[in-house]
Write an enzyme that holds these catalytic residues in place. Structure first.
Site, PDB file in Angstrom:
ATOM      1  N   ARG A  17       0.841  -1.205   0.000  1.00 52.11           N
ATOM      2  CA  ARG A  17       0.000   0.000   0.000  1.00 52.11           C
ATOM      3  C   ARG A  17       0.874   1.253   0.000  1.00 52.11           C
ATOM      4  O   ARG A  17       0.563   2.260  -0.626  1.00 52.11           O
ATOM      5  CB  ARG A  17      -0.896   0.020   1.241  1.00 52.11           C
ATOM      6  CG  ARG A  17      -2.037  -0.954   1.189  1.00 52.11           C
ATOM      7  CD  ARG A  17      -2.983  -0.741   2.377  1.00 52.11           C
ATOM      8  NE  ARG A  17      -3.951  -1.814   2.471  1.00 52.11           N
ATOM      9  CZ  ARG A  17      -5.095  -1.878   1.788  1.00 52.11           C
ATOM     10  NH1 ARG A  17      -5.419  -0.904   0.982  1.00 52.11           N
ATOM     11  NH2 ARG A  17      -5.923  -2.893   1.937  1.00 52.11           N
ATOM     12  N   HIS A  59     -18.713  10.234   1.486  1.00 48.61           N
ATOM     13  CA  HIS A  59     -19.259   8.928   1.849  1.00 48.61           C
ATOM     14  C   HIS A  59     -20.791   9.013   1.852  1.00 48.61           C
ATOM     15  O   HIS A  59     -21.355   9.981   2.377  1.00 48.61           O
ATOM     16  CB  HIS A  59     -18.744   8.531   3.249  1.00 48.61           C
ATOM     17  CG  HIS A  59     -19.221   7.196   3.687  1.00 48.61           C
ATOM     18  ND1 HIS A  59     -18.665   6.014   3.234  1.00 48.61           N
ATOM     19  CD2 HIS A  59     -20.231   6.835   4.514  1.00 48.61           C
ATOM     20  CE1 HIS A  59     -19.302   4.998   3.769  1.00 48.61           C
ATOM     21  NE2 HIS A  59     -20.257   5.468   4.551  1.00 48.61           N
ATOM     22  N   THR A  61      -8.361   9.869   7.268  1.00 45.54           N
ATOM     23  CA  THR A  61      -7.326   9.386   8.170  1.00 45.54           C
ATOM     24  C   THR A  61      -7.018   7.949   7.744  1.00 45.54           C
ATOM     25  O   THR A  61      -7.650   7.446   6.809  1.00 45.54           O
ATOM     26  CB  THR A  61      -7.805   9.399   9.636  1.00 45.54           C
ATOM     27  OG1 THR A  61      -8.984   8.595   9.719  1.00 45.54           O
ATOM     28  CG2 THR A  61      -8.124  10.814  10.097  1.00 45.54           C
ATOM     29  N   GLU A 103     -24.786  14.470  -2.533  1.00 47.88           N
ATOM     30  CA  GLU A 103     -23.316  14.393  -2.553  1.00 47.88           C
ATOM     31  C   GLU A 103     -22.718  15.456  -3.466  1.00 47.88           C
ATOM     32  O   GLU A 103     -21.763  16.139  -3.096  1.00 47.88           O
ATOM     33  CB  GLU A 103     -22.857  13.016  -3.063  1.00 47.88           C
ATOM     34  CG  GLU A 103     -23.036  11.906  -2.067  1.00 47.88           C
ATOM     35  CD  GLU A 103     -22.342  10.634  -2.536  1.00 47.88           C
ATOM     36  OE1 GLU A 103     -21.767   9.971  -1.689  1.00 47.88           O
ATOM     37  OE2 GLU A 103     -22.390  10.308  -3.744  1.00 47.88           O
TER      38      GLU A 103
HETATM   39  C1  GRF Z   1     -20.280   7.953  -3.981  1.00 52.36           C
HETATM   40  O1  GRF Z   1     -21.493   7.480  -3.457  1.00 52.36           O
HETATM   41  C2  GRF Z   1     -19.299   8.257  -2.877  1.00 52.36           C
HETATM   42  O2  GRF Z   1     -19.903   8.706  -1.719  1.00 52.36           O
HETATM   43  C3  GRF Z   1     -18.662   6.917  -2.616  1.00 52.36           C
HETATM   44  O3  GRF Z   1     -18.546   6.338  -3.883  1.00 52.36           O
HETATM   45  C4  GRF Z   1     -19.555   6.861  -4.744  1.00 52.36           C
HETATM   46  C5  GRF Z   1     -18.872   7.391  -5.967  1.00 52.36           C
HETATM   47  O4  GRF Z   1     -19.772   7.780  -6.958  1.00 52.36           O
HETATM   48  N1  GRF Z   1     -17.417   7.064  -1.895  1.00 52.36           N
HETATM   49  P1  GRF Z   1     -19.247   8.526  -8.243  1.00 52.36           P
HETATM   50  O5  GRF Z   1     -18.117   7.665  -8.828  1.00 52.36           O
HETATM   51  O6  GRF Z   1     -18.753   9.875  -7.833  1.00 52.36           O
HETATM   52  O7  GRF Z   1     -20.412   8.587  -9.171  1.00 52.36           O
END
Ligand code: GRF
Length: 208
Positions: A65, A109, A141, A174
């Site tokens: 990693r 998220h 983190t 989002e």
């Molecule tokens: C989103 O739901 C984000 O919260 C999660 O992965 C998804 C990504 O969606 N971490 P996209 O690739 O931006 O359409």
């Protein structure tokens, strides 16, 4: 103009929202580079269409990693990136990346953390039967989905909801939330309070 580096693994709808908001001037910055660990991520096409530099770095090509993260850091530095935004990036990262960009790596998220961390958070929340879920933008983190919370948007679950319909509204939330946070980042409106508690940093986003 701040330079953003966006890390992806898949569809890239959040990336698209960031690209569009940079183009419209809502975010006073630019996406300098998009890095994907998967060559088939549709997000790469979105970036190319927008004339943004892309780089595929397969985690499978690195022995650890840390080595993978070092390769990411090299690209981000080469592109003079100031803020690193994960947008559907499906890898855990190490201090190699986090120490190179202290308090400058963000993730989005699809739940109201700390509820439903991990994969498939929207489904987890739906199947649990919650009445409210949403999305969280937080600092990254080394532990998954636990960093200081920058912004959250709640999304109500409807009586007759399907998982698909709920996910669509979460994704819409989002896009708005990530753009608002990125705009704040680029305007220096994000403040960290390291004396909040011994264990946690509190993040404040000032209004524009
Ligand atoms: C989103 O739901 C984000 O919260 C999660 O992965 C998804 C990504 O969606 N971490 P996209 O690739 O931006 O359409």
């Amino acid at each position: 103009m701040s330079r953003l580096g966006v890390l992806v693994s898949g569809n890239g709808s959040n990336l698209q929202a960031l690209i569009d908001a940079c183009a419209s001037g809502r975010i006073k910055g630019s996406v300098a580079v998009v890095i994907s660990n998967r060559a088939d991520a549709y997000a790469l096409e979105r970036a190319s269409k927008a004339g943004i530099a892309t780089q595929v770095l397969s985690h499978k090509a690195y022995p650890s990693r840390e080595a993978f993260d070092a390769a990411i850091v090299e690209v981000l530095r080469r592109e003079r990136v100031e803020w690193v935004l994960f947008a559907g990036f499906m890898r855990l990262v190490t201090p190699v990346l986090l120490d190179a960009f202290p308090d400058r790596v963000l993730n989005i998220h699809p739940s109201l953390l700390p509820a439903f961390p991990g994969v498939d958070a929207g489904r987890q929340a739906f199947e649990y039967g919650v009445k409210q879920t949403g999305c969280t933008v937080h600092l990254v983190t080394h532990e998954m989905d636990t960093g200081p919370i920058i912004a959250q948007t709640a999304v109500a679950v409807r009586e007759d909801d399907s998982l698909d319909a709920l996910m669509q509204r979460i994704h819409a939330a989002e896009h708005q939330t990530y753009v608002a946070v990125a705009a704040a980042l680029c305007e220096g409106r994000i403040e960290l309070d390291h004396s909040f508690t011994r264990a946690r940093v509190r993040v404040r986003v000032r209004e524009s």
